[in-house]
Design a protein around this motif. Structure first.
Motif, PDB file in Angstrom:
ATOM      1  N   ILE A   1      37.896 100.729  54.295  1.00  0.00           N
ATOM      2  CA  ILE A   1      39.201 101.321  53.990  1.00  0.00           C
ATOM      3  C   ILE A   1      40.149 100.961  55.121  1.00  0.00           C
ATOM      4  O   ILE A   1      39.950 101.358  56.271  1.00  0.00           O
ATOM      5  CB  ILE A   1      39.081 102.840  53.813  1.00  0.00           C
ATOM      6  CG1 ILE A   1      38.290 103.114  52.528  1.00  0.00           C
ATOM      7  CG2 ILE A   1      40.448 103.493  53.717  1.00  0.00           C
ATOM      8  CD1 ILE A   1      37.849 104.519  52.375  1.00  0.00           C
ATOM      9  N   THR A   2      41.182 100.177  54.800  1.00  0.00           N
ATOM     10  CA  THR A   2      42.114  99.730  55.826  1.00  0.00           C
ATOM     11  C   THR A   2      43.136 100.818  56.120  1.00  0.00           C
ATOM     12  O   THR A   2      43.232 101.815  55.405  1.00  0.00           O
ATOM     13  CB  THR A   2      42.856  98.487  55.329  1.00  0.00           C
ATOM     14  OG1 THR A   2      43.484  98.838  54.093  1.00  0.00           O
ATOM     15  CG2 THR A   2      41.915  97.334  55.091  1.00  0.00           C
ATOM     16  N   THR A   3      43.907 100.601  57.178  1.00  0.00           N
ATOM     17  CA  THR A   3      44.965 101.566  57.489  1.00  0.00           C
ATOM     18  C   THR A   3      45.952 101.660  56.336  1.00  0.00           C
ATOM     19  O   THR A   3      46.416 102.743  55.990  1.00  0.00           O
ATOM     20  CB  THR A   3      45.687 101.147  58.778  1.00  0.00           C
ATOM     21  OG1 THR A   3      44.710 100.883  59.767  1.00  0.00           O
ATOM     22  CG2 THR A   3      46.602 102.239  59.267  1.00  0.00           C
ATOM     23  N   THR A   4      46.259 100.503  55.723  1.00  0.00           N
ATOM     24  CA  THR A   4      47.159 100.525  54.570  1.00  0.00           C
ATOM     25  C   THR A   4      46.595 101.408  53.461  1.00  0.00           C
ATOM     26  O   THR A   4      47.322 102.176  52.836  1.00  0.00           O
ATOM     27  CB  THR A   4      47.355  99.100  54.027  1.00  0.00           C
ATOM     28  OG1 THR A   4      47.625  98.236  55.116  1.00  0.00           O
ATOM     29  CG2 THR A   4      48.474  99.051  53.027  1.00  0.00           C
ATOM     30  N   GLY A   5      45.272 101.311  53.248  1.00  0.00           N
ATOM     31  CA  GLY A   5      44.634 102.152  52.236  1.00  0.00           C
ATOM     32  C   GLY A   5      44.775 103.626  52.571  1.00  0.00           C
ATOM     33  O   GLY A   5      45.104 104.439  51.702  1.00  0.00           O
ATOM     34  N   VAL A   6      44.545 103.967  53.853  1.00  0.00           N
ATOM     35  CA  VAL A   6      44.662 105.369  54.274  1.00  0.00           C
ATOM     36  C   VAL A   6      46.076 105.882  54.015  1.00  0.00           C
ATOM     37  O   VAL A   6      46.278 106.961  53.446  1.00  0.00           O
ATOM     38  CB  VAL A   6      44.299 105.518  55.770  1.00  0.00           C
ATOM     39  CG1 VAL A   6      44.637 106.906  56.281  1.00  0.00           C
ATOM     40  CG2 VAL A   6      42.833 105.238  55.983  1.00  0.00           C
ATOM     41  N   VAL A   7      47.079 105.055  54.398  1.00  0.00           N
ATOM     42  CA  VAL A   7      48.461 105.493  54.204  1.00  0.00           C
ATOM     43  C   VAL A   7      48.786 105.577  52.713  1.00  0.00           C
ATOM     44  O   VAL A   7      49.454 106.518  52.264  1.00  0.00           O
ATOM     45  CB  VAL A   7      49.436 104.538  54.930  1.00  0.00           C
ATOM     46  CG1 VAL A   7      50.863 104.960  54.688  1.00  0.00           C
ATOM     47  CG2 VAL A   7      49.148 104.530  56.395  1.00  0.00           C
ATOM     48  N   ALA A   8      48.291 104.595  51.920  1.00  0.00           N
ATOM     49  CA  ALA A   8      48.556 104.638  50.476  1.00  0.00           C
ATOM     50  C   ALA A   8      47.988 105.907  49.871  1.00  0.00           C
ATOM     51  O   ALA A   8      48.632 106.548  49.034  1.00  0.00           O
ATOM     52  CB  ALA A   8      47.969 103.410  49.791  1.00  0.00           C
ATOM     53  N   MET A   9      46.774 106.303  50.303  1.00  0.00           N
ATOM     54  CA  MET A   9      46.199 107.554  49.801  1.00  0.00           C
ATOM     55  C   MET A   9      47.063 108.745  50.184  1.00  0.00           C
ATOM     56  O   MET A   9      47.335 109.621  49.362  1.00  0.00           O
ATOM     57  CB  MET A   9      44.802 107.764  50.381  1.00  0.00           C
ATOM     58  CG  MET A   9      43.753 106.850  49.821  1.00  0.00           C
ATOM     59  SD  MET A   9      42.228 107.105  50.752  1.00  0.00           S
ATOM     60  CE  MET A   9      41.414 105.566  50.422  1.00  0.00           C
ATOM     61  N   GLY A  10      47.493 108.776  51.449  1.00  0.00           N
ATOM     62  CA  GLY A  10      48.308 109.893  51.909  1.00  0.00           C
ATOM     63  C   GLY A  10      49.620 109.984  51.152  1.00  0.00           C
ATOM     64  O   GLY A  10      50.006 111.053  50.679  1.00  0.00           O
ATOM     65  N   VAL A  11      50.294 108.828  51.005  1.00  0.00           N
ATOM     66  CA  VAL A  11      51.591 108.828  50.317  1.00  0.00           C
ATOM     67  C   VAL A  11      51.396 109.157  48.832  1.00  0.00           C
ATOM     68  O   VAL A  11      52.167 109.929  48.250  1.00  0.00           O
ATOM     69  CB  VAL A  11      52.296 107.465  50.512  1.00  0.00           C
ATOM     70  CG1 VAL A  11      53.485 107.335  49.586  1.00  0.00           C
ATOM     71  CG2 VAL A  11      52.755 107.325  51.945  1.00  0.00           C
TER      72      VAL A  11
END
Lengths: 190, 263
Positions: free
Chosen positions: A11-21
């Motif tokens: 899980i990339t940082t982009t994935g983490v942020v996409a989940m959060g957003v």
């Protein structure tokens, strides 16, 4: 830094942020459309927000879709009345996960073309049926509030699945095409 | 806006002072045992337990009023629905409809067991949400042993949630200034499509900003290390161990009851 540490994580940082957003958007839309009712949009457009986990699943992958649907529903339930139903949260998560499976049978170019728009509408209907089906039938199996299978079908599954399917099938393709044209020409988006 | 959205009530009761992690475990044990409860007599103790926790928290009625309105309306709706389905529409054996069959103890048990389970879960979760400040959710999940990335998703969700609500309001006002009306005639498809001018701008701008937020986080080293420390360090107190013991006893008891089924 060693070679191993540079390996791309699951899980990339982009994935983490996409989940959060995605979580925040889904929760915000649920609260916005439920509590701050729009004039003239009640009842018919019950939960138009279901297009958010479907869109996030389609654009950012099934795991992101699942997490946005699941956590978004947890947060919006907690905020609107303070409750927590794990099986409805998982059902909402499934609604985000299933459109994400498109990445396995469509190429990156097809996903934002005409073929992609048709398949996202079909997947949205499928996702609503499977997601709400899971939620309604686990309600019956574990006995949370209802005691007959007929209730699970007529009172919970059919109304929820039909409204979510209509909302998802109309709004998700609109979102996907809008996102595709907005992201065109920007680096590493789409 | 934010004060209306956040349900947490500042108090200093026994439940407020518990560690959020032990409250999560307590919530899980209520969830597990009400899932395992198979009859009315077995489900009632959980309801009593949930109400004891609720009253220990000493929540003011003015803050919980709206939540209770919602819970009571759901309970009333589902009870009538259950009763209608169990006693009238799909009753066993095709017995004729009479006062005796309507007040049969088996029918009443079948109607109200799910309601009792639902209510005990609702009371426990309401207590958790009203006694735990939202800024402790992510630290609690992170310190319970969950991967910090997963805990950070919760953190990000709670961080951006109020912002997107504001964004929705701004977009609605901006579109209304341009003559937008959320209506589309009598046609359902047109009505839903009429919501697009509201949903599309907010969603697209939010999803385009994902990459910028991710870049900003990576520049600060997010995801480089395997472990992560939390600014708010949580500490267990004596009461927390009591809660662990209680949760453990509850889950074991209900598992044994579920397997043995003595009643």
């Amino acid at each position: 830094m060693s070679q191993e540490a540079r390996k791309k994580p699951l899980i990339t940082t982009t994935g983490v942020v996409a989940m959060g957003v995605g979580t925040a958007l889904y929760a915000a839309f649920n609260v916005f459309f439920n509590i701050l009712q729009l004039p003239g949009a009640q009842l018919v457009a019950l939960r138009p927000s279901v297009c958010i986990p479907m869109f996030f699943g389609y654009a950012f992958g099934p795991i992101v879709g699942f997490v946005s649907g699941f956590l978004g529903n947890v947060i919006s339930d907690a905020i609107s009345w303070g409750g927590f139903w794990w099986n409805w949260d998982v059902g909402n998560g499934l609604m985000g996960l299933i459109p994400g499976l498109a990445a396995y049978f469509l190429s990156k170019d097809d996903m934002y073309g005409r073929k992609g728009l048709v398949s996202v509408a079909v997947l949205a209907v499928l996702a609503s049926v499977i997601g709400m089906g899971f939620a309604a039938f686990t309600d019956y199996v574990f006995g949370y509030g209802i005691s007959t299978i007929e209730e699970a079908i007529y009172a919970l599954f059919l109304p929820a699945a039909v409204t979510n399917a209509i909302n998802g099938a109309i709004l998700t393709p609109i979102l996907v095409s809008a996102y595709a044209s907005a992201a065109r020409g920007r680096a590493r988006r789409v | 806006m934010a004060s209306r959205i956040i349900k947490y009530v500042e108090k200093s009761s026994v439940i407020h002072k518990l560690d959020p992690r032990s409250k999560l475990i307590l919530l899980f044990s209520v969830l597990a045992s009400s899932t395992l409860a198979y009859s009315l007599a077995v489900a009632l103790p959980i309801l009593v337990f949930s109400f004891i926790i609720y009253f220990l928290a000493k929540l003011p009625w003015s803050a919980t009023k709206n939540t209770w309105k919602f819970i009571v309306s759901i309970i009333v709706f589902l009870s009538t629905l259950n009763y209608l389905f169990v006693a009238v529409l799909f009753r066993h054996g095709g017995k004729p409809l009479s006062l005796e069959t309507l007040l049969d103890s088996e029918i009443l048990a079948r109607t109200f067991t799910p309601i009792v389970k639902l209510l005990s879960l609702a009371v426990a979760t309401v207590t958790f949400i009203y006694t735990t400040p939202p800024y402790l959710y992510a630290p609690a999940l992170g310190q319970i042993g969950l991967n910090y990335k997963a805990a950070y998703v919760v953190q990000l969700g709670l961080r951006y949630f109020p912002e997107f609500i504001e964004e929705m309001k701004r977009t609605l006002e901006a579109q209304m200034a341009r003559g937008y009306k959320p209506r589309g005639g009598g046609n359902i498809v047109a009505r839903i499509a009429a919501l697009a001018p509201l949903i599309v701008p907010v969603t697209v701008s939010a999803s385009l900003s994902i990459y910028d937020i991710a870049d900003a986080m990576e520049l600060r080293g997010f995801g480089e290390n395997k472990c992560h420390t939390w600014f708010r360090k949580l500490k267990f107190s004596k009461n927390d161990f009591l809660v662990f013991a209680l949760s453990g006893i509850m889950i074991t008891a209900y598992t044994i009851l579920f397997i043995a089924k003595p009643i």
